[in-house]
Design an enzyme around this catalytic site. Sequence first.
Site, PDB file in Angstrom:
ATOM      1  N   GLY A 157       0.824  -1.202   0.000  1.00 18.07           N
ATOM      2  CA  GLY A 157       0.000   0.000   0.000  1.00 18.07           C
ATOM      3  C   GLY A 157       0.858   1.251   0.000  1.00 18.07           C
ATOM      4  O   GLY A 157       2.033   1.219  -0.363  1.00 18.07           O
ATOM      5  N   CYS A 158       0.281   2.349   0.424  1.00 18.56           N
ATOM      6  CA  CYS A 158       1.002   3.620   0.470  1.00 18.56           C
ATOM      7  C   CYS A 158       2.257   3.485   1.321  1.00 18.56           C
ATOM      8  O   CYS A 158       2.213   2.983   2.449  1.00 18.56           O
ATOM      9  CB  CYS A 158       0.095   4.705   1.050  1.00 18.56           C
ATOM     10  SG  CYS A 158       0.944   6.254   1.380  1.00 18.56           S
ATOM     11  N   PHE A 159       3.374   3.947   0.799  1.00 19.08           N
ATOM     12  CA  PHE A 159       4.630   3.752   1.521  1.00 19.08           C
ATOM     13  C   PHE A 159       4.739   4.578   2.792  1.00 19.08           C
ATOM     14  O   PHE A 159       5.584   4.299   3.642  1.00 19.08           O
ATOM     15  CB  PHE A 159       5.863   3.969   0.641  1.00 19.08           C
ATOM     16  CG  PHE A 159       5.867   5.161  -0.287  1.00 19.08           C
ATOM     17  CD1 PHE A 159       5.158   6.320  -0.005  1.00 19.08           C
ATOM     18  CD2 PHE A 159       6.601   5.110  -1.464  1.00 19.08           C
ATOM     19  CE1 PHE A 159       5.194   7.410  -0.867  1.00 19.08           C
ATOM     20  CE2 PHE A 159       6.643   6.196  -2.335  1.00 19.08           C
ATOM     21  CZ  PHE A 159       5.934   7.351  -2.027  1.00 19.08           C
ATOM     22  N   TRP A 160       3.897   5.583   2.968  1.00 17.30           N
ATOM     23  CA  TRP A 160       3.963   6.378   4.204  1.00 17.30           C
ATOM     24  C   TRP A 160       3.768   5.492   5.435  1.00 17.30           C
ATOM     25  O   TRP A 160       4.508   5.582   6.406  1.00 17.30           O
ATOM     26  CB  TRP A 160       2.905   7.462   4.196  1.00 17.30           C
ATOM     27  CG  TRP A 160       3.076   8.524   3.157  1.00 17.30           C
ATOM     28  CD1 TRP A 160       4.219   8.844   2.475  1.00 17.30           C
ATOM     29  CD2 TRP A 160       2.058   9.420   2.674  1.00 17.30           C
ATOM     30  NE1 TRP A 160       3.978   9.878   1.610  1.00 17.30           N
ATOM     31  CE2 TRP A 160       2.675  10.247   1.711  1.00 17.30           C
ATOM     32  CE3 TRP A 160       0.717   9.587   2.968  1.00 17.30           C
ATOM     33  CZ2 TRP A 160       1.951  11.248   1.034  1.00 17.30           C
ATOM     34  CZ3 TRP A 160       0.010  10.572   2.295  1.00 17.30           C
ATOM     35  CH2 TRP A 160       0.629  11.398   1.338  1.00 17.30           C
ATOM     36  N   TYR A 211      -4.954  11.773   5.862  1.00 20.10           N
ATOM     37  CA  TYR A 211      -4.662  10.394   5.480  1.00 20.10           C
ATOM     38  C   TYR A 211      -3.871   9.689   6.575  1.00 20.10           C
ATOM     39  O   TYR A 211      -4.190   8.550   6.958  1.00 20.10           O
ATOM     40  CB  TYR A 211      -3.870  10.380   4.172  1.00 20.10           C
ATOM     41  CG  TYR A 211      -3.610   8.999   3.620  1.00 20.10           C
ATOM     42  CD1 TYR A 211      -4.410   8.466   2.615  1.00 20.10           C
ATOM     43  CD2 TYR A 211      -2.552   8.223   4.106  1.00 20.10           C
ATOM     44  CE1 TYR A 211      -4.170   7.199   2.110  1.00 20.10           C
ATOM     45  CE2 TYR A 211      -2.311   6.963   3.613  1.00 20.10           C
ATOM     46  CZ  TYR A 211      -3.119   6.454   2.606  1.00 20.10           C
ATOM     47  OH  TYR A 211      -2.880   5.190   2.121  1.00 20.10           O
TER      48      TYR A 211
END
Length: 236
Positions: free
Chosen positions: A58-61, A206
């Site tokens: 998913g989102c790397f954050w 987010y």
Amino acid sequence: MMKAHFKKFGLPVMLAAAAMTMQIPLSQAAESAFKIPAPKSAPAASTATTETVVLAGGCFWGVQAVFQHTLGVTSAVSGYAGGSKENAHYDMVGSGSTGHAESVKVTFDPRKISYGKILQIYFSVVHDPTQLNRQGPDMGTQYRSAIFYQSDDQKRIATDYIAQLDAAKVYPARIVTQLTPLQPAAFYPAEDYHQDFATLHPQQGYIARYDLPKIENFKQMYPSDYRAAPVTVFRN
């Protein structure tokens, strides 16, 4: 399909606001964590003091944030893997057409944390490995679940662990995580503004809705592996 930066900065904020307005339970607004057994396969004997694996989920954050809070991890860098250097740029990767996955290069000291423990954290609190080409509100092949292994030993342990978890029916569906060899120099660090994003912007919509719960789940489920002060890219 919406551009990735719109999904992260626009849609998640709207979803978070809607979730609060509609009183959607946190478990539906953010990814749930799973309690899973440790891998049975053990790594081969080694005297190495540093090991690296590239993980996508998913989102790397959020992936970066969890591993930055993991004891024994010495570096967690957001970037792109699975595609070429020429188009390893956020706006291009966000199209879903470059072959890249948003990934995190996790460097760790195997004397302090095992590769197996890294995978246990990855499969249990970092993401849902049964989601095909999506995580949370983010959709596309750039958000796929993938392990870019760097040795036969890493491949063996990951393969055995996936089979172990599927056999135990830990999840309601089968794991779809891809196992892909990482070609030499085929991880490309993301733009500076993506690094340490969760640490620098904990109030961003987010992050607050989708990533802070991952860190809290990690803290609760693996207290002996949790470090309060994250190891960051630019603020060490």
